[in-house]
Design a protein around this motif. Structure first.
Motif, short mmCIF file in Angstrom:
data_model
loop_
_atom_site.label_atom_id
_atom_site.label_comp_id
_atom_site.label_asym_id
_atom_site.label_seq_id
_atom_site.Cartn_x
_atom_site.Cartn_y
_atom_site.Cartn_z
N SER A 1 8.82 -10.27 -50.17
CA SER A 1 8.16 -8.90 -50.61
C SER A 1 7.83 -8.87 -52.11
O SER A 1 6.64 -8.34 -52.39
CB SER A 1 9.26 -7.70 -50.69
OG SER A 1 9.83 -7.43 -49.44
N VAL B 1 5.85 5.08 -51.60
CA VAL B 1 4.96 3.80 -51.31
C VAL B 1 4.71 4.14 -49.58
O VAL B 1 5.53 4.28 -48.96
CB VAL B 1 5.62 2.41 -51.27
CG1 VAL B 1 4.82 1.31 -50.82
CG2 VAL B 1 6.18 2.19 -52.87
N GLN B 2 3.52 3.94 -49.39
CA GLN B 2 3.13 3.95 -48.12
C GLN B 2 3.35 2.88 -47.11
O GLN B 2 3.55 1.83 -47.46
CB GLN B 2 1.33 4.04 -47.99
CG GLN B 2 0.93 5.31 -48.57
CD GLN B 2 0.95 6.38 -47.80
OE1 GLN B 2 1.32 6.35 -46.47
NE2 GLN B 2 1.01 7.57 -48.50
N SER C 1 11.62 -0.79 -48.83
CA SER C 1 12.26 0.42 -48.43
C SER C 1 13.80 0.21 -47.97
O SER C 1 14.25 -0.97 -47.62
CB SER C 1 11.66 1.04 -47.38
OG SER C 1 11.62 0.44 -45.98
N ALA D 1 5.95 -3.67 -50.30
CA ALA D 1 6.68 -2.43 -50.31
C ALA D 1 8.06 -2.71 -49.98
O ALA D 1 8.38 -3.43 -48.89
CB ALA D 1 6.25 -1.42 -49.62
N THR E 1 2.44 -1.19 -46.79
CA THR E 1 1.75 -1.57 -48.13
C THR E 1 2.38 -2.98 -48.25
O THR E 1 3.60 -3.12 -48.29
CB THR E 1 2.22 -0.74 -49.33
OG1 THR E 1 1.84 0.69 -49.08
CG2 THR E 1 1.98 -1.31 -50.72
N GLU E 2 1.66 -4.20 -48.71
CA GLU E 2 2.22 -5.29 -49.12
C GLU E 2 3.29 -5.27 -50.07
O GLU E 2 2.96 -4.97 -51.29
CB GLU E 2 0.88 -6.16 -49.42
CG GLU E 2 -0.11 -6.46 -48.47
CD GLU E 2 0.32 -7.18 -47.24
OE1 GLU E 2 1.42 -7.70 -47.15
OE2 GLU E 2 -0.46 -6.98 -46.05
N ALA F 1 3.78 -8.17 -53.07
CA ALA F 1 3.51 -7.22 -54.01
C ALA F 1 3.01 -7.64 -55.30
O ALA F 1 2.01 -6.93 -55.83
CB ALA F 1 4.97 -6.39 -54.40
#
Length: 98
Positions: free
Chosen positions: A56, A1-2, A10, A8, A5-6, A60
């Motif tokens: 998040s 995922v960039q 990590s 996302a 990104t809404e 998403a």
């Protein structure tokens, strides 16, 4: 995922969320005095983390979707705050007996 990104998720962001919630809670306990006990720090930290995870999820699944133009960052942040505060009240009343 960039990055950016809404919604996302990590490892770095998740860890930062947990550490950030804990640091703000411990600051409120040690320096400001808004949290009276260390158990309250745990409740606040947990509630902040859960709220961030829901933020998040909302980002998403709902943000930038067709027909949901009203779901802006500000609205998602409002839900984050609402969820975190509600969670703190619920968990605090159960764990701390307030």
């Amino acid at each position: 995922v960039q990055p950016g990104t809404e919604g996302a998720v990590s490892l770095e962001g998740t860890l930062a969320s947990a550490v950030g919630g804990f640091l703000l809670s411990i600051y409120s306990y040690l320096v400001v005095g808004l949290i009276p006990t260390f158990q309250g720090v745990a409740v606040a930290s947990f509630s902040a983390f859960v709220a961030t995870m829901f933020e998040s999820l909302i980002g998403a699944t709902m943000q930038e979707k067709e027909g949901l133009d009203w779901m802006t960052n500000e609205v998602v942040n409002f839900f984050n705050t609402l969820i975190g505060a509600s969670m703190a009240l619920l968990v605090g009343s159960i764990i701390l007996g307030y």
